[in-house]
Structure formats: structure tokens, C-alpha cells
Design a protein around this motif. Sequence first.
Motif, PDB file in Angstrom:
ATOM      1  N   LEU A 249      21.512 -76.340  32.347  1.00 15.77           N
ATOM      2  CA  LEU A 249      22.352 -77.293  33.070  1.00 15.77           C
ATOM      3  C   LEU A 249      23.826 -77.054  32.773  1.00 15.77           C
ATOM      4  CD1 LEU A 249      22.712 -79.848  34.798  1.00 15.77           C
ATOM      5  CD2 LEU A 249      22.369 -81.198  32.703  1.00 15.77           C
ATOM      6  N   VAL A 250      24.171 -76.898  31.489  1.00 18.28           N
ATOM      7  CA  VAL A 250      25.563 -76.674  31.106  1.00 18.28           C
ATOM      8  C   VAL A 250      26.069 -75.357  31.688  1.00 18.28           C
ATOM      9  CG1 VAL A 250      27.122 -76.261  29.164  1.00 18.28           C
ATOM     10  CG2 VAL A 250      25.379 -78.048  29.009  1.00 18.28           C
ATOM     11  N   ALA A 251      25.237 -74.324  31.637  1.00 17.80           N
ATOM     12  CA  ALA A 251      25.648 -73.025  32.178  1.00 17.80           C
ATOM     13  C   ALA A 251      25.923 -73.122  33.672  1.00 17.80           C
ATOM     14  CB  ALA A 251      24.565 -71.984  31.899  1.00 17.80           C
ATOM     15  N   ARG A 252      25.126 -73.898  34.373  1.00 18.71           N
ATOM     16  CA  ARG A 252      25.328 -74.049  35.825  1.00 18.71           C
ATOM     17  C   ARG A 252      26.602 -74.838  36.104  1.00 18.71           C
ATOM     18  NH1 ARG A 252      20.279 -75.829  39.376  1.00 18.71           N
ATOM     19  NH2 ARG A 252      19.728 -73.712  38.737  1.00 18.71           N
ATOM     20  N   VAL A 253      26.818 -75.918  35.363  1.00 24.14           N
ATOM     21  CA  VAL A 253      28.020 -76.726  35.565  1.00 24.14           C
ATOM     22  C   VAL A 253      29.273 -75.924  35.233  1.00 24.14           C
ATOM     23  CG1 VAL A 253      29.288 -78.753  34.749  1.00 24.14           C
ATOM     24  CG2 VAL A 253      26.831 -78.918  35.212  1.00 24.14           C
ATOM     25  N   MET A 254      29.213 -75.144  34.146  1.00 27.56           N
ATOM     26  CA  MET A 254      30.370 -74.357  33.711  1.00 27.56           C
ATOM     27  C   MET A 254      30.476 -73.018  34.434  1.00 27.56           C
ATOM     28  SD  MET A 254      31.804 -76.337  31.458  1.00 27.56           S
ATOM     29  CE  MET A 254      32.930 -75.253  30.620  1.00 27.56           C
ATOM     30  N   ARG A 255      29.477 -72.722  35.273  1.00 29.07           N
ATOM     31  CA  ARG A 255      29.449 -71.465  36.040  1.00 29.07           C
ATOM     32  C   ARG A 255      29.540 -70.243  35.136  1.00 29.07           C
ATOM     33  NH1 ARG A 255      33.433 -73.010  41.193  1.00 29.07           N
ATOM     34  NH2 ARG A 255      32.212 -74.828  41.905  1.00 29.07           N
ATOM     35  N   LEU A 256      28.679 -70.239  34.122  1.00 30.96           N
ATOM     36  CA  LEU A 256      28.649 -69.112  33.204  1.00 30.96           C
ATOM     37  C   LEU A 256      27.836 -67.961  33.783  1.00 30.96           C
ATOM     38  CD1 LEU A 256      27.986 -70.857  29.755  1.00 30.96           C
ATOM     39  CD2 LEU A 256      30.185 -70.202  30.754  1.00 30.96           C
ATOM     40  N   PRO A 257      28.227 -66.721  33.535  1.00 30.95           N
ATOM     41  CA  PRO A 257      27.397 -65.574  33.922  1.00 30.95           C
ATOM     42  C   PRO A 257      26.057 -65.618  33.189  1.00 30.95           C
ATOM     43  CG  PRO A 257      29.625 -64.882  33.352  1.00 30.95           C
ATOM     44  CD  PRO A 257      29.505 -66.323  32.947  1.00 30.95           C
ATOM     45  N   LEU A 258      25.078 -64.855  33.680  1.00 37.71           N
ATOM     46  CA  LEU A 258      23.733 -64.896  33.116  1.00 37.71           C
ATOM     47  C   LEU A 258      23.720 -64.597  31.619  1.00 37.71           C
ATOM     48  CD1 LEU A 258      21.465 -63.202  35.817  1.00 37.71           C
ATOM     49  CD2 LEU A 258      21.429 -65.586  35.065  1.00 37.71           C
ATOM     50  N   GLU A 259      24.415 -63.545  31.202  1.00 37.94           N
ATOM     51  CA  GLU A 259      24.390 -63.165  29.788  1.00 37.94           C
ATOM     52  C   GLU A 259      24.964 -64.265  28.907  1.00 37.94           C
ATOM     53  OE1 GLU A 259      26.310 -59.414  29.250  1.00 37.94           O
ATOM     54  OE2 GLU A 259      24.449 -58.307  29.553  1.00 37.94           O
ATOM     55  N   GLU A 260      26.027 -64.895  29.368  1.00 38.12           N
ATOM     56  CA  GLU A 260      26.620 -65.981  28.587  1.00 38.12           C
ATOM     57  C   GLU A 260      25.711 -67.206  28.592  1.00 38.12           C
ATOM     58  OE1 GLU A 260      30.630 -66.829  29.714  1.00 38.12           O
ATOM     59  OE2 GLU A 260      31.269 -64.738  29.568  1.00 38.12           O
TER      60      GLU A 260
END
Length: 322
Positions: A249-260
Motif C-alpha cells: 500500500l505504501v509503495a503504491r501511494v508513494m509510487r515506488l519502483p518495484l525494486e524499492e
Amino acid sequence: MSRDALERHQVWIYLAAILCGLAAGALWPALAPGFEALLWPTLAVLLYATFVQVPLLQVGAAFRDRRFTVAVLLGNFVLIPLLVWLCLPLLSDDPALRLGVLLVLLVPCTDWFISFCQLGRGHTAKAIAITPLNLLAQLLLLPVYLWLMLPANALDTTAIMARLLPAALGLIVLPLVLAGVTERWIDAARPRAVWRARLAWWPVPLLAVVVLMIAGAQVNTVLSAGPALLAVLPVFVAFLLVTSLLARLVARVMRLPLEEGRTLAFTMGTRNSFVVLPLALALPAGWETAAVVIVFQSLIELFGMLLFLWWIPQVLFRNKAA
């Protein structure tokens, strides 16, 4: 055996060490005082060898990618403490058990997290960069979390802090300072890098020795804590599942790349059990369950990481273009 192979099989090494310790403690109870005497210096060397692998002098590197740094700090030091606080009503009223759960779940890992991140196709360079920031933040925030989450009447705060502060200074701060001095010494000359590589072999066997001695010295506590450990098992398993979903969820909200995003999932799922272990071992008599809970959680986590190595890159953070 290569160091990578040693780290891949560490869960079985620790499990074997615990079983050997329990057997030794049960068969030869006279070994317990020796285990307890050797435990503290072994822990100090373990923490020193591990801290040397953390780029303590490069804390600023974590801030180069502010979005990733914010995601890690949000996940580890805001969302996870909230999750742990919500889990407290699910635990028994045993203050030692609750303290053990809080100690181990509130602090993100700084050692095998990097290894699992690499195996799970995360961003290893950013995992290394964020590690010293995770370490410093948890040392500062853990007392605050404990003060907020432990009821005032659950323990004698003065007596507990009188035990915890010397343990924190002697077994965490001192190895941390020595590791920083060693890192500066190593960085001063390129040929000295071999010493960091040599010290990188130490954490797994030293941690195996530590859990063996704990099991041998606390065999009666381990056996008597069996029902409590079974009761807390679902909490530790649920923690791994929920933290991975929170990371997504956080990665999607922050728009992180897959590796991050994968790196975020591994740092949120792994906990710094061996760093807080000295604190639990320094508690007064009657609080031995806290240390047993911490060792138990580390085993559950290691088995969970074996699942994470598939779950994170293949399901939650799957590269759809591949």
C-alpha cells in the motif's frame, strides 16, 4: 561453504543450535551458569561484528532518495508501531510476554534484512543506505514507544530502566561506537576492506552460539513458556502478512519502483531481534519469558522470510512485463 550459503541456511543452523542448547541444558543443568557468564561477551562481539557491516558513517546517503526514505520511515516508525499497538489486546496479560513482543516488533532489522532483500530481488544498494538510519531511529524511538504502550502499573519502571540502561550502553552503544571507529579505520585504506569481509562471516555462527546458550541456560523457562509461545504464534505470523500488505500500500501511494517496493517490504517484515535481546536478558528475575519470546519471533521470521522470497517478488511486487 560460502558466506551466501551460510546465510541461506541460517534458519536451520539456529534451529539446530536451539535444540542442542535445550538438550544440553536438560541433560547437564550445571552448564547453565557457564552459559550465562559467556552469553554477555558473545553478544557484545556479535553486535560489534554486525554493526561493522552497517555503513554507520554514511547516514546521509539514505536521504538522497527522499521518497524512498519517507516510505521506510513511515512504514517502520509510524504504521508498524500502530499495528503493534492494535495487536496488544490479542496478547495475554503476562507483562514479560508483552514486553518481549514490543521489544522485538518495534525495531526494524539491520542485518539479515539486506541478505533477504538481495535474494528477493530488492534494491540492495538502497537497503544498505537506509540501514544506519533505521538503526539510529530505533535506538531513539524505542524508549518512547515502550513508555506509550506499556501501562504504568505493568512493571516497576525504575527497576526496569536501572537494568536496561547499563545493558543498552554496554552491549549496544559501546559495540556501535567501536564499529564506527573500525569503519573509519577500514575506509582509510583500501587493503583494509578485507577485515570487513572477514567480520561478515561472524554474525551467523555467533548468533547460533547465543541462541544455544540462551536455550541451555533458560531450558525450564522455554519449556514452561510453551503455551504462551503457541498463543503468540498467530500474532507473529499475522504481523508478517499484514506488514507485507502495508508495504504494498505504501509503495503504491508513494509510487515506488518495484525494486524499492520489495526493499520496503523486507525492511518492514524483518525485526532487529538480536539488538533488543540484550535488553530482555538484562531484565530482573521473573522476566525471562521476554527473551524467549524474542528468540521465538526470530525463528518465525526466518521461516517467514523463506516464504517472502517467493511472495514479495512473484506476487506482491511482480514485474508484469517479465
